[in-house]
Write an enzyme that holds these catalytic residues in place. Structure first.
Site, short mmCIF file in Angstrom:
data_model
loop_
_atom_site.label_atom_id
_atom_site.label_comp_id
_atom_site.label_asym_id
_atom_site.label_seq_id
_atom_site.Cartn_x
_atom_site.Cartn_y
_atom_site.Cartn_z
CG HIS A 69 89.46 36.32 -38.09
ND1 HIS A 69 89.12 36.55 -39.49
CD2 HIS A 69 90.94 36.49 -38.01
CE1 HIS A 69 90.35 37.65 -39.61
NE2 HIS A 69 91.83 37.44 -38.75
CB CYS A 73 84.11 36.68 -40.30
SG CYS A 73 85.81 37.38 -38.69
CB CYS A 127 87.32 40.01 -42.12
SG CYS A 127 87.31 37.95 -42.08
CB SER A 170 81.82 33.33 -30.62
OG SER A 170 82.63 34.54 -30.52
CG ASN A 211 89.51 31.00 -24.62
OD1 ASN A 211 90.27 30.86 -23.57
ND2 ASN A 211 88.39 32.50 -23.98
CD GLN A 258 88.91 37.33 -25.10
OE1 GLN A 258 88.91 38.13 -24.78
NE2 GLN A 258 88.48 36.63 -25.63
CG HIS A 287 87.45 34.01 -41.65
ND1 HIS A 287 86.71 34.86 -40.35
CD2 HIS A 287 87.06 33.39 -41.86
CE1 HIS A 287 86.37 34.29 -40.27
NE2 HIS A 287 86.05 33.01 -40.98
CG HIS A 339 90.06 35.83 -32.05
ND1 HIS A 339 89.92 34.99 -32.79
CD2 HIS A 339 89.62 36.40 -30.39
CE1 HIS A 339 88.28 34.82 -31.51
NE2 HIS A 339 88.14 35.27 -30.48
O1 G1P Z 1 85.76 36.89 -24.19
P1 G1P Z 1 84.88 35.84 -25.11
O2 G1P Z 1 85.32 35.37 -26.70
O3 G1P Z 1 83.35 36.47 -26.15
O4 G1P Z 1 84.45 35.00 -24.31
C1 G1P Z 1 85.41 33.84 -23.80
O5 G1P Z 1 86.29 33.65 -23.02
C2 G1P Z 1 86.11 34.82 -22.22
C3 G1P Z 1 87.71 34.80 -21.20
O6 G1P Z 1 88.39 33.74 -21.31
C4 G1P Z 1 85.03 33.78 -21.16
O7 G1P Z 1 84.70 34.33 -20.32
C5 G1P Z 1 83.88 33.60 -22.21
O8 G1P Z 1 82.94 32.15 -20.80
C6 G1P Z 1 84.20 32.99 -23.63
O9 G1P Z 1 82.57 32.52 -23.90
#
Ligand code: G1P
Ligand code: G1P
Lengths: 349, 349
Positions: B167, B52, B55, B164, B156, B171, B116, B169
């Site tokens: 873990h 990961c 981590c 993806s 997300n 943004q 994780h 997190h």
């Molecule tokens: O930034 P990440 O986690 O790779 O990507 C994810 O969040 C982003 C922000 O909402 C989006 O634009 C991506 O389509 C999504 O896969």
């Protein structure tokens, strides 16, 4: 400090059809993908499926038998989102926060073909012309109902777009109000028309034909292009060259041209990732409220979710839901890639 | 003709935060589902995963080693959607159709925990307080950068939301412009504040507390509710009772209360379908453009996609993309179902 390069630098683009912006990140297309993969059905479909509720002769959820139809076939949605019942309602204008009003409407399903296994790109042009005729008839019939002021024709294609049956079909939701997205476009079109006495899309088409780099297909009466402000990676729009208000105003030649461009565009889509390309598509055209709508200009949107392959889609999530739609690949690059796709369907090669 | 019954009849509701409508179809929740099912990972995660990139101690895509962090950990997104470069740009106002401008910004990733395998509902309140402190610090630091006028904090969660890496997190995307969605809300909040000298959400919270049927959780400083105008089946919003502009204005008690309600809400979410509940969430608060923003009122949106079970989501597709957001279950019903969920996480039972 460097000069702005629209092909390289992060930027925002303006969508004059809804008065909103999109964030474009050209440099980000190199991002590796470790997230969710979509499953693609590689199963070959039979041309008739006895368990399909859309195939000719079969029984639907409500016990009714489909006729042995030979072209397209329309029926009322068994699980409609709106009802035809007239509802007594007194608006409570004191409710700043709890504003609601009943909505009357009709939902129909349009089977595109009796064949369970055919999709638009694989149909004959004449069969697609038949679907267009069906759309025209529905637009007229539904639009003539007194309380119906808007007729939304659309298709959800592929399970990733919430489509639960591969039998080729679309839907029509007709209702008393202008839906939110259509209202936005109506406002933009109206204000442009009032100022210029031409439709916004009439002038946009001319501007796009001049530069050329976002055009995917052009014929005598229509162009298919990736709009300058597209949000989905391979989003396109089919626009009539003439300022046609609505699908029922097509000349015979325009109907044929529209069928041809629909077939060509969906062939390119399928060829892009050698898969039955998923999308939601739909037609935006004049409301059916009985008023003059010279500002409206027929166009059809295609919103396909795929980004890199048949299994990797673009997620419109966190930032996109809370902030703004975002794309990685530029519309110009997408148009170029689509243009390069063969006009012959990959399955018939 | 019958009288309008908001619990039974199709209707539209108005969202005063963005000036848009949503179509509500209460009767449609009985619709059978034969479409796509999401896959749920039933795999138990290790508390440390050597592969990961989030981590502690592990190497990221760009070759940098994560520190052996003990609480939360913030780093610049290796594949940022915006860049910090200043770009020279002269606006070409003649471009009606090709309007674009460069956008400067910074994207960061916020690891919520070195573990994780932990998600918000499973963390200690003190650990969540720590995340809130991190958000406060980032909001301040990023907001203080001259060209940053908006700081979008979001998460997300779950592969179905494009995440993806399991873990835990979130943004942060900070940028020079107000993103489209935030601009809509800003307009609505401002016009309400100018008229009433109170924030829209201050009065909305009072109105909701009075009726009570959309409230999921209430504590001394916050409420979590299903907004009257929610579009996602189990959409919620956490709102501060006091008209707090931004997360950095929280009192110590408010920070703790916010951590508590975050934990409680996400526990209820997980319990709903006995699954790690996917969603996109994010905070809307005052822009960081240096102007007075008395109209802003701190709130956090949760947009979860699931509809009927851990594997059946609501598809916002054809009609929703072209027309208007649509929901089947009423917000009142959703709030009732969420309220009934246990406050103890299903995994610890
Ligand atoms: O930034 P990440 O986690 O790779 O990507 C994810 O969040 C982003 C922000 O909402 C989006 O634009 C991506 O389509 C999504 O896969
Ligand atoms: O009507 P269908 O095909 O059952 O349902 C599909 O299309 C509808 C209209 O876009 C959406 O509301 C549903 O979420 C989607 O699953």
């Amino acid at each position: 400090m460097k000069n702005f390069d629209i092909n390289e630098d992060p930027h925002r683009r303006y969508n004059p059809l809804i008065n909103e912006w999109v964030l474009v990140s050209p440099h980000r297309s190199k991002r590796p993908w470790q997230g969710q993969n979509e499953t693609i059905s590689t199963e070959t479909l039979p041309n008739y499926d006895p368990t399909c509720y859309l195939c000719p002769g079969n029984v639907r959820a409500n016990g009714v038998n489909n006729p042995a139809y030979e072209n397209s076939f329309v029926f009322e949605n068994d699980f409609a989102a709106m009802k035809q019942d007239e509802i007594i309602f007194e608006e409570d204008i004191k409710h700043t926060f709890f504003k609601a009003k009943p909505e009357q409407g009709i939902s129909r399903v349009v089977c595109f073909s009796p064949r369970h296994d055919l999709t638009l790109p694989e149909m004959e042009v004449s069969a697609i012309e038949n679907i267009i005729k069906t759309w025209q008839k529905e637009y007229t019939d539904l639009g003539n109902i007194k309380y119906i002021n808007h007729v939304q024709i659309f298709e959800n294609k592929g399970s990733v777009m919430g489509c639960s049956n591969p039998h080729p079909h679309g839907q029509i939701w007709a209702q008393s109000s202008l839906p939110t997205q259509v209202e936005k476009t109506q406002k933009c079109l109206k204000s442009y028309y009032d100022k210029n006495n031409r439709t916004l899309l009439e002038d946009y088409v001319l501007a796009e034909l001049k530069v050329g780099d976002r055009i995917v297909i052009e014929n005598d009466h229509f162009i298919a292009l990736v709009p300058f402000w597209a949000i989905w990676p391979y989003e396109t729009m089919i626009v009539s060259k003439r300022a046609v208000n609505k699908i029922t105003d097509f000349t015979a030649e325009e109907s044929t041209s529209f069928a041809v461009i629909l077939k060509q565009l969906t062939i390119k889509y399928d060829n892009l990732f050698s898969t039955s390309f998923p999308y939601s598509s739909g037609i935006h055209q004049s409301p059916t409220d009985g008023f003059d709508h010279s500002e409206w200009h027929f166009h059809m949107h295609f919103y396909p979710p795929l980004l890199r392959s048949a299994t990797v889609k673009k997620f419109m999530v966190g930032y996109e839901m809370l902030g703004e739609s975002q794309r990685d690949i530029t519309p110009e690059k997408s148009a170029e890639i689509l243009r390069q796709q063969s006009d012959v369907h990959y399955k018939s090669l």
